[in-house]
Design an enzyme around this catalytic site. Sequence first.
Site, PDB file in Angstrom:
ATOM      1  N   GLU A  83      43.023  37.049  30.957  1.00 31.35           N
ATOM      2  CA  GLU A  83      42.351  35.772  30.729  1.00 31.35           C
ATOM      3  C   GLU A  83      41.010  35.709  31.464  1.00 31.35           C
ATOM      4  O   GLU A  83      40.845  36.258  32.546  1.00 31.35           O
ATOM      5  CB  GLU A  83      43.270  34.623  31.150  1.00 31.35           C
ATOM      6  N   CYS A 115      34.860  33.072  35.439  1.00 34.02           N
ATOM      7  CA  CYS A 115      35.893  33.665  36.291  1.00 34.02           C
ATOM      8  C   CYS A 115      36.503  34.855  35.551  1.00 34.02           C
ATOM      9  O   CYS A 115      37.048  34.706  34.461  1.00 34.02           O
ATOM     10  CB  CYS A 115      36.943  32.606  36.609  1.00 34.02           C
ATOM     11  N   CYS A 160      49.027  41.990  38.632  1.00 42.89           N
ATOM     12  CA  CYS A 160      48.595  42.211  40.006  1.00 42.89           C
ATOM     13  C   CYS A 160      49.779  42.773  40.771  1.00 42.89           C
ATOM     14  O   CYS A 160      50.908  42.347  40.577  1.00 42.89           O
ATOM     15  CB  CYS A 160      48.139  40.899  40.644  1.00 42.89           C
ATOM     16  N   CYS A 218      51.653  37.843  45.718  1.00 52.62           N
ATOM     17  CA  CYS A 218      51.564  36.646  46.546  1.00 52.62           C
ATOM     18  C   CYS A 218      52.542  35.619  45.944  1.00 52.62           C
ATOM     19  O   CYS A 218      52.583  35.448  44.727  1.00 52.62           O
ATOM     20  CB  CYS A 218      50.140  36.094  46.565  1.00 52.62           C
ATOM     21  N   CYS A 259      51.420  32.655  43.407  1.00 52.96           N
ATOM     22  CA  CYS A 259      50.470  32.974  42.335  1.00 52.96           C
ATOM     23  C   CYS A 259      51.205  33.398  41.075  1.00 52.96           C
ATOM     24  O   CYS A 259      52.099  34.245  41.115  1.00 52.96           O
ATOM     25  CB  CYS A 259      49.529  34.089  42.798  1.00 52.96           C
ATOM     26  N   GLY A 304      44.419  39.699  39.025  1.00 53.39           N
ATOM     27  CA  GLY A 304      44.283  40.986  39.683  1.00 53.39           C
ATOM     28  C   GLY A 304      43.600  40.935  41.037  1.00 53.39           C
ATOM     29  O   GLY A 304      43.023  39.918  41.435  1.00 53.39           O
ATOM     30  N   SER A 316      36.555  37.764  45.300  1.00 52.40           N
ATOM     31  CA  SER A 316      37.627  37.206  46.122  1.00 52.40           C
ATOM     32  C   SER A 316      38.719  38.249  46.308  1.00 52.40           C
ATOM     33  O   SER A 316      39.140  38.897  45.354  1.00 52.40           O
ATOM     34  CB  SER A 316      38.209  35.964  45.437  1.00 52.40           C
ATOM     35  N   SER A 334      41.168  35.269  50.599  1.00 45.84           N
ATOM     36  CA  SER A 334      42.312  34.372  50.434  1.00 45.84           C
ATOM     37  C   SER A 334      43.152  34.382  51.703  1.00 45.84           C
ATOM     38  O   SER A 334      43.940  35.288  51.918  1.00 45.84           O
ATOM     39  CB  SER A 334      43.157  34.841  49.246  1.00 45.84           C
ATOM     40  N   LEU A 335      42.970  33.372  52.524  1.00 46.57           N
ATOM     41  CA  LEU A 335      43.622  33.354  53.837  1.00 46.57           C
ATOM     42  C   LEU A 335      44.999  32.695  53.759  1.00 46.57           C
ATOM     43  O   LEU A 335      46.003  33.304  54.069  1.00 46.57           O
ATOM     44  CB  LEU A 335      42.714  32.619  54.821  1.00 46.57           C
ATOM     45  N   CYS A 340      43.068  27.854  39.064  1.00 50.54           N
ATOM     46  CA  CYS A 340      43.336  28.958  39.987  1.00 50.54           C
ATOM     47  C   CYS A 340      44.832  29.237  40.066  1.00 50.54           C
ATOM     48  O   CYS A 340      45.622  28.328  40.263  1.00 50.54           O
ATOM     49  CB  CYS A 340      42.885  28.618  41.405  1.00 50.54           C
TER      50      CYS A 340
HETATM   51  N1  SAH Z   1      43.472  38.750  44.223  1.00 48.53           N
HETATM   52  C1  SAH Z   1      42.273  38.051  44.595  1.00 48.53           C
HETATM   53  C2  SAH Z   1      41.658  37.388  43.404  1.00 48.53           C
HETATM   54  C3  SAH Z   1      42.407  36.190  42.884  1.00 48.53           C
HETATM   55  S1  SAH Z   1      41.392  34.819  43.178  1.00 48.53           S
HETATM   56  C4  SAH Z   1      42.574  37.091  45.730  1.00 48.53           C
HETATM   57  O1  SAH Z   1      43.737  36.977  46.097  1.00 48.53           O
HETATM   58  O2  SAH Z   1      41.675  36.512  46.281  1.00 48.53           O
HETATM   59  C5  SAH Z   1      42.356  33.504  42.836  1.00 48.53           C
HETATM   60  C6  SAH Z   1      42.421  32.502  43.996  1.00 48.53           C
HETATM   61  O3  SAH Z   1      43.380  31.498  43.629  1.00 48.53           O
HETATM   62  C7  SAH Z   1      42.939  33.143  45.260  1.00 48.53           C
HETATM   63  O4  SAH Z   1      42.399  32.538  46.385  1.00 48.53           O
HETATM   64  C8  SAH Z   1      44.399  32.844  45.137  1.00 48.53           C
HETATM   65  O5  SAH Z   1      45.050  32.957  46.362  1.00 48.53           O
HETATM   66  C9  SAH Z   1      44.388  31.434  44.591  1.00 48.53           C
HETATM   67  N2  SAH Z   1      45.652  31.067  43.952  1.00 48.53           N
HETATM   68  C10 SAH Z   1      46.632  31.893  43.518  1.00 48.53           C
HETATM   69  N3  SAH Z   1      47.648  31.186  43.004  1.00 48.53           N
HETATM   70  C11 SAH Z   1      47.295  29.886  43.115  1.00 48.53           C
HETATM   71  C12 SAH Z   1      47.933  28.675  42.713  1.00 48.53           C
HETATM   72  N4  SAH Z   1      49.112  28.682  42.102  1.00 48.53           N
HETATM   73  N5  SAH Z   1      47.279  27.525  42.946  1.00 48.53           N
HETATM   74  C13 SAH Z   1      46.064  27.530  43.528  1.00 48.53           C
HETATM   75  N6  SAH Z   1      45.412  28.638  43.901  1.00 48.53           N
HETATM   76  C14 SAH Z   1      46.031  29.806  43.716  1.00 48.53           C
END
Ligand code: SAH
Length: 361
Positions: A91, A104, A111, A115, A118, A164, A196, A218-219, A338
């Site tokens: 997507e 985006c 992936c 996490c 996600c 990813g 990111s 992504s912290l 996101c």
């Molecule tokens: N793998 C990379 C790129 C993904 S960016 C990364 O982790 O940064 C997508 C962003 O959305 C990341 O900050 C991710 O942590 C956040 N994200 C993932 N799942 C989410 C959710 N269900 N709701 C809000 N943000 C989310």
Amino acid sequence: MTVNLLGLDHAALKAFCTNLGEKPFRARQLLRWIHHAGVGDFAAMTDMSRALRERLPACASVTAPGVLSDTVAADGTRKWLLDVGTGNAIETVFIPEARRGTLCISSQAGCALACTFCSTGHQGFNRNLTAEEIIGQLWLAARVLRSDLAVERPISNVVMMGMGEPLANFDNVAAAMRLMLDDTAYGLSRRRVTLSTAGLVPGIERLREECPVALAVSLHAPNDGLRNELVPLNRKYPLKVLLAACLRYIEKAPRDFVTFEYVMLAGVNDAVAQARELVRLVKDVPCKINLIPFNPFPGTQYTRSGPEAIARFQDALTREGLITTIRKTRGDDIDAACGQLAGYVRDRTKRRQRSEKEAAA
Ligand code: SAH
């Protein structure tokens, strides 16, 4: 065999032209036509010799992934589902705002990082996208939007924040980003291309040397205990190592800060005490914090923090001098927000089956 020219950066196109016995300057012409003008038909490339135009279709093409669906949300956010073959689809999302248009882009089919909050992470992993599949998303969206919105440059910013982990597919992502930055192709400034990452430290080091664009990390947690749970990659690259890499990145970064993303999960990471812990954690790294209200997806165990909890958390950070923004939720009515991107992934890691088995046991 035909070569898909979409994925070739300037150097690779030069090599392609030389192989054909053509002058290297043809590479610049091809780059302009394909990416700057959005033209995929060689016959229309009128400043190239007729002989070359007639020769190219036999050995080359300009082919973007096929569009499976194209959906527009109530707020104007637009999502494309793109076919990348063998049962996988990815997507791409366009987010229009008053003074900018952000695309985006996805970097992998699925992936591998898993996490827990996600949607892409839940689907498992199939493969890395090729450079042409990555830049193809920008090529296709720019073409469609230019004609639909009747503006010359509809996309002013790119975020590598789709499906990813971009740094796990470094070479292809870097090749695609070089095209984004190339003045003859898309001509975006490094500040307008953001990558990111969930915290792949060796990738951050390479990015700093090879293609420093704006960096978001992504912290999501203020300590290793909680982050190990939410972002399993943390067990390999814990916070201390990750933050040191962020600090080093700033020396080469196009902006003088790193953005830390922090998803707001009710009752998990949204307490004021955790905000204070976060302040202490990042105190040595010039940064901005971007709070992301959690976007739900089917089967998730989490819920979004309430607006009061988010406001309190933000307040605790800004009080200590941390610039903190709350990401506006966009396109959630079409699952384009996101963490909601899913596409179709033929999971080769069998993650679904494993987690279902565990749940049954
Ligand atoms: N793998 C990379 C790129 C993904 S960016 C990364 O982790 O940064 C997508 C962003 O959305 C990341 O900050 C991710 O942590 C956040 N994200 C993932 N799942 C989410 C959710 N269900 N709701 C809000 N943000 C989310």
